[in-house]
Design a protein around this motif. Sequence first.
Motif, PDB file in Angstrom:
ATOM      1  N   THR A 182       2.634  19.090 -10.784  1.00 37.67           N
ATOM      2  CA  THR A 182       1.394  18.678 -11.466  1.00 37.67           C
ATOM      3  C   THR A 182       0.140  19.356 -10.938  1.00 37.67           C
ATOM      4  OG1 THR A 182       0.996  16.821  -9.948  1.00 37.67           O
ATOM      5  CG2 THR A 182       2.397  16.403 -11.872  1.00 37.67           C
ATOM      6  N   GLY A 183       0.224  20.005  -9.768  1.00 39.79           N
ATOM      7  CA  GLY A 183      -0.965  20.581  -9.166  1.00 39.79           C
ATOM      8  C   GLY A 183      -1.800  19.569  -8.404  1.00 39.79           C
ATOM      9  N   ALA A 184      -1.264  18.387  -8.159  1.00 38.73           N
ATOM     10  CA  ALA A 184      -1.994  17.357  -7.413  1.00 38.73           C
ATOM     11  C   ALA A 184      -2.134  17.764  -5.952  1.00 38.73           C
ATOM     12  CB  ALA A 184      -1.268  16.019  -7.511  1.00 38.73           C
ATOM     13  N   GLU A 185      -3.214  17.332  -5.338  1.00 39.66           N
ATOM     14  CA  GLU A 185      -3.436  17.590  -3.915  1.00 39.66           C
ATOM     15  C   GLU A 185      -2.481  16.775  -3.047  1.00 39.66           C
ATOM     16  OE1 GLU A 185      -7.142  16.419  -1.159  1.00 39.66           O
ATOM     17  OE2 GLU A 185      -7.667  17.877  -2.725  1.00 39.66           O
ATOM     18  N   ASP A 186      -2.163  15.566  -3.507  1.00 40.69           N
ATOM     19  CA  ASP A 186      -1.297  14.657  -2.750  1.00 40.69           C
ATOM     20  C   ASP A 186      -0.695  13.671  -3.740  1.00 40.69           C
ATOM     21  OD1 ASP A 186      -0.019  13.378  -0.672  1.00 40.69           O
ATOM     22  OD2 ASP A 186      -1.824  12.620   0.295  1.00 40.69           O
ATOM     23  N   ALA A 187       0.285  12.899  -3.296  1.00 45.03           N
ATOM     24  CA  ALA A 187       0.906  11.893  -4.160  1.00 45.03           C
ATOM     25  C   ALA A 187       1.483  10.780  -3.306  1.00 45.03           C
ATOM     26  CB  ALA A 187       1.998  12.514  -5.033  1.00 45.03           C
ATOM     27  N   LEU A 188       1.681   9.633  -3.931  1.00 46.53           N
ATOM     28  CA  LEU A 188       2.279   8.469  -3.265  1.00 46.53           C
ATOM     29  C   LEU A 188       3.185   7.762  -4.260  1.00 46.53           C
ATOM     30  CD1 LEU A 188       2.472   6.425  -0.894  1.00 46.53           C
ATOM     31  CD2 LEU A 188       0.448   5.292  -1.847  1.00 46.53           C
ATOM     32  N   VAL A 189       4.413   7.447  -3.823  1.00 47.68           N
ATOM     33  CA  VAL A 189       5.389   6.757  -4.674  1.00 47.68           C
ATOM     34  C   VAL A 189       5.519   5.308  -4.226  1.00 47.68           C
ATOM     35  CG1 VAL A 189       7.801   6.665  -5.416  1.00 47.68           C
ATOM     36  CG2 VAL A 189       6.668   8.877  -5.133  1.00 47.68           C
ATOM     37  N   VAL A 190       5.431   4.378  -5.191  1.00 47.99           N
ATOM     38  CA  VAL A 190       5.632   2.947  -4.931  1.00 47.99           C
ATOM     39  C   VAL A 190       6.647   2.419  -5.945  1.00 47.99           C
ATOM     40  CG1 VAL A 190       3.373   2.594  -3.857  1.00 47.99           C
ATOM     41  CG2 VAL A 190       3.606   2.375  -6.340  1.00 47.99           C
ATOM     42  N   ASN A 191       6.819   1.080  -6.009  1.00 44.51           N
ATOM     43  CA  ASN A 191       7.963   0.574  -6.771  1.00 44.51           C
ATOM     44  C   ASN A 191       7.743   0.386  -8.269  1.00 44.51           C
ATOM     45  OD1 ASN A 191       6.406  -1.715  -6.706  1.00 44.51           O
ATOM     46  ND2 ASN A 191       7.835  -2.956  -5.532  1.00 44.51           N
ATOM     47  N   ASN A 192       6.522   0.375  -8.768  1.00 42.59           N
ATOM     48  CA  ASN A 192       6.272   0.465 -10.208  1.00 42.59           C
ATOM     49  C   ASN A 192       4.792   0.736 -10.442  1.00 42.59           C
ATOM     50  OD1 ASN A 192       4.944  -2.032 -10.010  1.00 42.59           O
ATOM     51  ND2 ASN A 192       6.657  -3.190 -10.851  1.00 42.59           N
ATOM     52  N   ASN A 193       4.416   0.960 -11.690  1.00 41.81           N
ATOM     53  CA  ASN A 193       3.034   1.361 -11.958  1.00 41.81           C
ATOM     54  C   ASN A 193       2.050   0.219 -11.757  1.00 41.81           C
ATOM     55  OD1 ASN A 193       1.153   3.388 -12.680  1.00 41.81           O
ATOM     56  ND2 ASN A 193       0.956   2.459 -14.701  1.00 41.81           N
ATOM     57  N   ALA A 194       2.490  -1.018 -11.993  1.00 48.08           N
ATOM     58  CA  ALA A 194       1.610  -2.164 -11.711  1.00 48.08           C
ATOM     59  C   ALA A 194       1.285  -2.214 -10.222  1.00 48.08           C
ATOM     60  CB  ALA A 194       2.277  -3.462 -12.165  1.00 48.08           C
ATOM     61  N   ALA A 195       2.284  -1.909  -9.372  1.00 45.64           N
ATOM     62  CA  ALA A 195       2.050  -1.863  -7.928  1.00 45.64           C
ATOM     63  C   ALA A 195       1.121  -0.713  -7.567  1.00 45.64           C
ATOM     64  CB  ALA A 195       3.379  -1.716  -7.189  1.00 45.64           C
ATOM     65  N   ALA A 196       1.260   0.425  -8.248  1.00 55.13           N
ATOM     66  CA  ALA A 196       0.373   1.559  -8.007  1.00 55.13           C
ATOM     67  C   ALA A 196      -1.070   1.180  -8.293  1.00 55.13           C
ATOM     68  CB  ALA A 196       0.801   2.744  -8.877  1.00 55.13           C
ATOM     69  N   LEU A 197      -1.283   0.485  -9.395  1.00 52.00           N
ATOM     70  CA  LEU A 197      -2.630   0.058  -9.766  1.00 52.00           C
ATOM     71  C   LEU A 197      -3.157  -0.998  -8.799  1.00 52.00           C
ATOM     72  CD1 LEU A 197      -4.957   0.240 -11.753  1.00 52.00           C
ATOM     73  CD2 LEU A 197      -3.785  -1.419 -13.205  1.00 52.00           C
ATOM     74  N   MET A 198      -2.327  -1.973  -8.477  1.00 56.39           N
ATOM     75  CA  MET A 198      -2.729  -3.039  -7.559  1.00 56.39           C
ATOM     76  C   MET A 198      -3.109  -2.473  -6.189  1.00 56.39           C
ATOM     77  SD  MET A 198      -2.801  -6.495  -7.053  1.00 56.39           S
ATOM     78  CE  MET A 198      -1.526  -7.404  -7.902  1.00 56.39           C
ATOM     79  N   LEU A 199      -2.282  -1.582  -5.656  1.00 54.75           N
ATOM     80  CA  LEU A 199      -2.559  -0.985  -4.349  1.00 54.75           C
ATOM     81  C   LEU A 199      -3.847  -0.166  -4.393  1.00 54.75           C
ATOM     82  CD1 LEU A 199      -1.765  -0.278  -1.432  1.00 54.75           C
ATOM     83  CD2 LEU A 199      -0.312   1.542  -2.366  1.00 54.75           C
ATOM     84  N   SER A 200      -4.037   0.601  -5.450  1.00 55.62           N
ATOM     85  CA  SER A 200      -5.243   1.426  -5.568  1.00 55.62           C
ATOM     86  C   SER A 200      -6.494   0.560  -5.589  1.00 55.62           C
ATOM     87  CB  SER A 200      -5.174   2.276  -6.838  1.00 55.62           C
ATOM     88  OG  SER A 200      -4.055   3.135  -6.815  1.00 55.62           O
ATOM     89  N   LEU A 201      -6.454  -0.518  -6.361  1.00 56.35           N
ATOM     90  CA  LEU A 201      -7.618  -1.398  -6.452  1.00 56.35           C
ATOM     91  C   LEU A 201      -7.888  -2.092  -5.126  1.00 56.35           C
ATOM     92  CD1 LEU A 201      -6.866  -2.945  -9.955  1.00 56.35           C
ATOM     93  CD2 LEU A 201      -8.727  -1.367  -9.414  1.00 56.35           C
ATOM     94  N   ALA A 202      -6.824  -2.581  -4.483  1.00 60.60           N
ATOM     95  CA  ALA A 202      -6.990  -3.301  -3.216  1.00 60.60           C
ATOM     96  C   ALA A 202      -7.536  -2.384  -2.123  1.00 60.60           C
ATOM     97  CB  ALA A 202      -5.659  -3.911  -2.787  1.00 60.60           C
ATOM     98  N   ALA A 203      -7.021  -1.150  -2.059  1.00 58.15           N
ATOM     99  CA  ALA A 203      -7.403  -0.237  -0.979  1.00 58.15           C
ATOM    100  C   ALA A 203      -8.779   0.381  -1.192  1.00 58.15           C
ATOM    101  CB  ALA A 203      -6.354   0.861  -0.842  1.00 58.15           C
ATOM    102  N   LEU A 204      -9.151   0.618  -2.456  1.00 60.40           N
ATOM    103  CA  LEU A 204     -10.394   1.343  -2.731  1.00 60.40           C
ATOM    104  C   LEU A 204     -11.533   0.454  -3.187  1.00 60.40           C
ATOM    105  CD1 LEU A 204      -8.913   4.393  -4.671  1.00 60.40           C
ATOM    106  CD2 LEU A 204      -9.377   4.214  -2.220  1.00 60.40           C
ATOM    107  N   ALA A 205     -11.206  -0.759  -3.691  1.00 56.43           N
ATOM    108  CA  ALA A 205     -12.259  -1.576  -4.294  1.00 56.43           C
ATOM    109  C   ALA A 205     -12.145  -3.058  -3.958  1.00 56.43           C
ATOM    110  CB  ALA A 205     -12.244  -1.385  -5.815  1.00 56.43           C
TER     111      ALA A 205
END
Length: 473
Positions: A160-183
């Motif tokens: 994809t050309g991404a600088e970095d990536a992180l794999v978690v157990n589903n997309n809801a978890a990806a969104l939840m983790l992003s919101l919790a960590a950044l906001a």
Amino acid sequence: MNPVRSERDLPMSVRAKDRARVRASADRRRGVPSVDTLLRSSPGRKGAAKFGRPLVKRAMQAVLAETRRKAARGGEVPSDDLLLARALGEAARIFYGIGEVINATGVLLHTGLGRAPLPKQAIEAAARAARGYADLEVDRESGGRGRRTGRAEALIEAITGAEDALVVNNNAAALMLSLAALAGRKEVVVSRGELIEIGGEFRLPDIMAASGAKLVEVGTTNRTRAADYRRAIGPRTALILKVHPSNYRVVGFSGSVEVGDLADIARAGTIPLLYDIGSGLLERYSEVPADEPAVSEALSGGADLVAFSGDKLLGGPQAGVIAGRSDLLERLRRHPMARAVRVDKMTVAALESVLRLYATGRRHDLPIWQMLSERQSHLLARARGLASVFTGAVARPSEAVAGGGALPGYALPSAELVVPAASPGRVAARLRLGQPPVFCRMEDGGLVFDLRTVPPESDDRLARAIRYVLEQA
């Protein structure tokens, strides 16, 4: 008139009828056998030996409790043999667990049927990882601790050309983790038209609330402008969130802000832009409509982070991926929630295998892309061949859908087999309970089997399953 205060205030005829009704229901309940009676029977002993006594006992308790409830309402008590059959059937359903089915519904990413089927390479990779010990989280060169998803993430970055990536157990978890960590405890700006609800009544505002982020809605349901975002950004704003409405489509007088314009607004406010694209389309491919966002395009368009699913258009196992800026992803990795949403070794192995197919230009080895690219003329030929086997059956063009929160409103030209049946509901139920189980649709007094979701090598099995059930009807 004085209200009735007790049974004595009722006329004698009414009291007698009520007591008779109570006695009748009590008599029926006394006819329900005990769990021990069923367990001591010959079928009960055989069932306990096959499925385990605790499971069979649990199933019997549930069946008998439901029988008593119906008896209390005046229902008849079935025979012991029928009660045993119901209990042992339920025990068998639980005991044998998840099994392979034939999906003839025409819904490619059917959530109830497990979404994207895995390619044989991914199945074999998961089996190898499960067979014994695996180098899941160890660096073989140094012998020290490694990162369990590091290889999958490196493949995602390369594709994809991404600088970095992180794999978690589903997309809801990806969104939840992003919101919790950044906001966490800060504000996140979202368009009202993107406050989606996904399957199982999970709503984006609820996910945001659980993450600790504060939702700031902008725009209206059908139109949101760049100025709406600019006005909403303040000192407590931590993130702009854009969400692709992957399970519905707004048409008519509508409008949203493109990712490039949102990226400019985010940079001006020195805040990140997170784009949840949902379906997991890695790059632009001809088989999907142009308005379906791709990960590589979202990143090149200016999104700081892009979140997506692994088991939709990516064609892999259930997983969630966040790709983008390494400094932001490092904050996600350090958050305590990251450990709670990590994936297991079999998922890692399967995902790595799927990503290797993309990296080597072999995405058409994935079942999801085989289904998406199959020509309608081939499907019609298969449908006609199957129709020739059954009296009164017909083959006709149809439309399949992606489903699973992908390609909303996009119809795929397909072909279906229509088999007449005197009792379609009963026959469809028997098909679902057969070996192999077959899931189809019911229309116009018949059974409908869409072949876009049936692999060609399963046509003979499908025909045998239909023939067997029709002969038993």
